[in-house]
Design an enzyme around this catalytic site. Structure first.
Site, PDB file in Angstrom:
ATOM      1  N   CYS A 243      -2.095  70.854  -4.907  1.00 14.07           N
ATOM      2  CA  CYS A 243      -3.481  70.833  -4.413  1.00 14.07           C
ATOM      3  C   CYS A 243      -4.466  70.204  -5.391  1.00 14.07           C
ATOM      4  O   CYS A 243      -5.635  70.025  -5.054  1.00 14.07           O
ATOM      5  CB  CYS A 243      -3.932  72.238  -4.036  1.00 14.07           C
TER       6      CYS A 243
ATOM      7  N   HIS B 136      -9.990  67.567   0.629  1.00 17.15           N
ATOM      8  CA  HIS B 136     -10.489  68.172  -0.607  1.00 17.15           C
ATOM      9  C   HIS B 136      -9.418  68.062  -1.678  1.00 17.15           C
ATOM     10  O   HIS B 136      -8.334  67.544  -1.449  1.00 17.15           O
ATOM     11  CB  HIS B 136     -10.900  69.638  -0.385  1.00 17.15           C
TER      12      HIS B 136
ATOM     13  N   HIS C  42     -14.241  65.893   9.290  1.00 17.71           N
ATOM     14  CA  HIS C  42     -13.823  64.591   8.771  1.00 17.71           C
ATOM     15  C   HIS C  42     -14.619  64.171   7.530  1.00 17.71           C
ATOM     16  O   HIS C  42     -14.925  62.999   7.343  1.00 17.71           O
ATOM     17  CB  HIS C  42     -13.860  63.507   9.857  1.00 17.71           C
TER      18      HIS C  42
ATOM     19  N   GLU D 261      -6.092  77.377   6.825  1.00 15.35           N
ATOM     20  CA  GLU D 261      -5.931  76.109   6.118  1.00 15.35           C
ATOM     21  C   GLU D 261      -4.663  75.403   6.603  1.00 15.35           C
ATOM     22  O   GLU D 261      -4.568  74.185   6.582  1.00 15.35           O
ATOM     23  CB  GLU D 261      -5.868  76.371   4.612  1.00 15.35           C
TER      24      GLU D 261
ATOM     25  N   HIS E 181      -6.109  65.661  -0.671  1.00 16.94           N
ATOM     26  CA  HIS E 181      -5.302  65.907   0.527  1.00 16.94           C
ATOM     27  C   HIS E 181      -6.210  66.462   1.620  1.00 16.94           C
ATOM     28  O   HIS E 181      -7.373  66.767   1.374  1.00 16.94           O
ATOM     29  CB  HIS E 181      -4.151  66.884   0.229  1.00 16.94           C
TER      30      HIS E 181
END
Length: 141
Positions: free
Chosen positions: A23, A14, A71, A131, A27
């Site tokens: 972010c 994402h 995935h 995460e 990544h």
């Protein structure tokens, strides 16, 4: 009342468009998901003395969460940049999963909770979504 939980692992890519750190770039994470169910024990039948059969919970989570999301590139369908990246990936036969929100751990945890509770009618008490190995979000109602 009893609480039982089962853990799962899956990988997703994402980005957070407009984020003020790393972010903002595409990544991936190896997410760990903990699904907690609360309820009373079955009184009779094959599931007697269980809240839910762990294998039944595994099958539901696999069908509803893991199969479509593992995935995949998860992206915010309301964001133009993320949608453009998803379109390119789809043209290249890559797996994508669109949602109508920013793909933070918090929002993904809420999405998973709602999908399992409301769509699958499970008595979810909480969802924990890691995460990273040291960072998780918990969602409950």
């Amino acid at each position: 009342m009893f609480k039982i939980s089962k853990e799962f692992s899956f990988d997703m890519a994402h980005l957070l468009d407009g984020h003020d750190g790393k972010c903002q770039n595409l990544h991936g994470h190896t997410y760990k998901l903990q699904v907690e169910i609360s309820g009373d024990l079955y009184k009779s039948g094959a599931k007697k003395a269980m809240v839910i059969d762990f294998s039944d919970l595994k099958s539901i989570v696999k069908k509803v969460i893991l199969d479509p999301m593992d995935h995949a590139f998860i992206y915010d369908q309301t964001n133009e940049r993320e949608s453009q990246i998803a379109t390119l990936l789809q043209k290249l036969n890559s797996k994508t999963f669109g949602v109508p929100f920013r793909t933070t751990a918090e929002e993904i945890a809420r999405f998973i909770f709602n999908r399992l509770k409301h769509d699958e009618q499970l008595s979810i008490s909480s969802i924990r979504l890691w995460e990273t190995p040291t960072s998780f979000c918990e969602y409950q109602e």
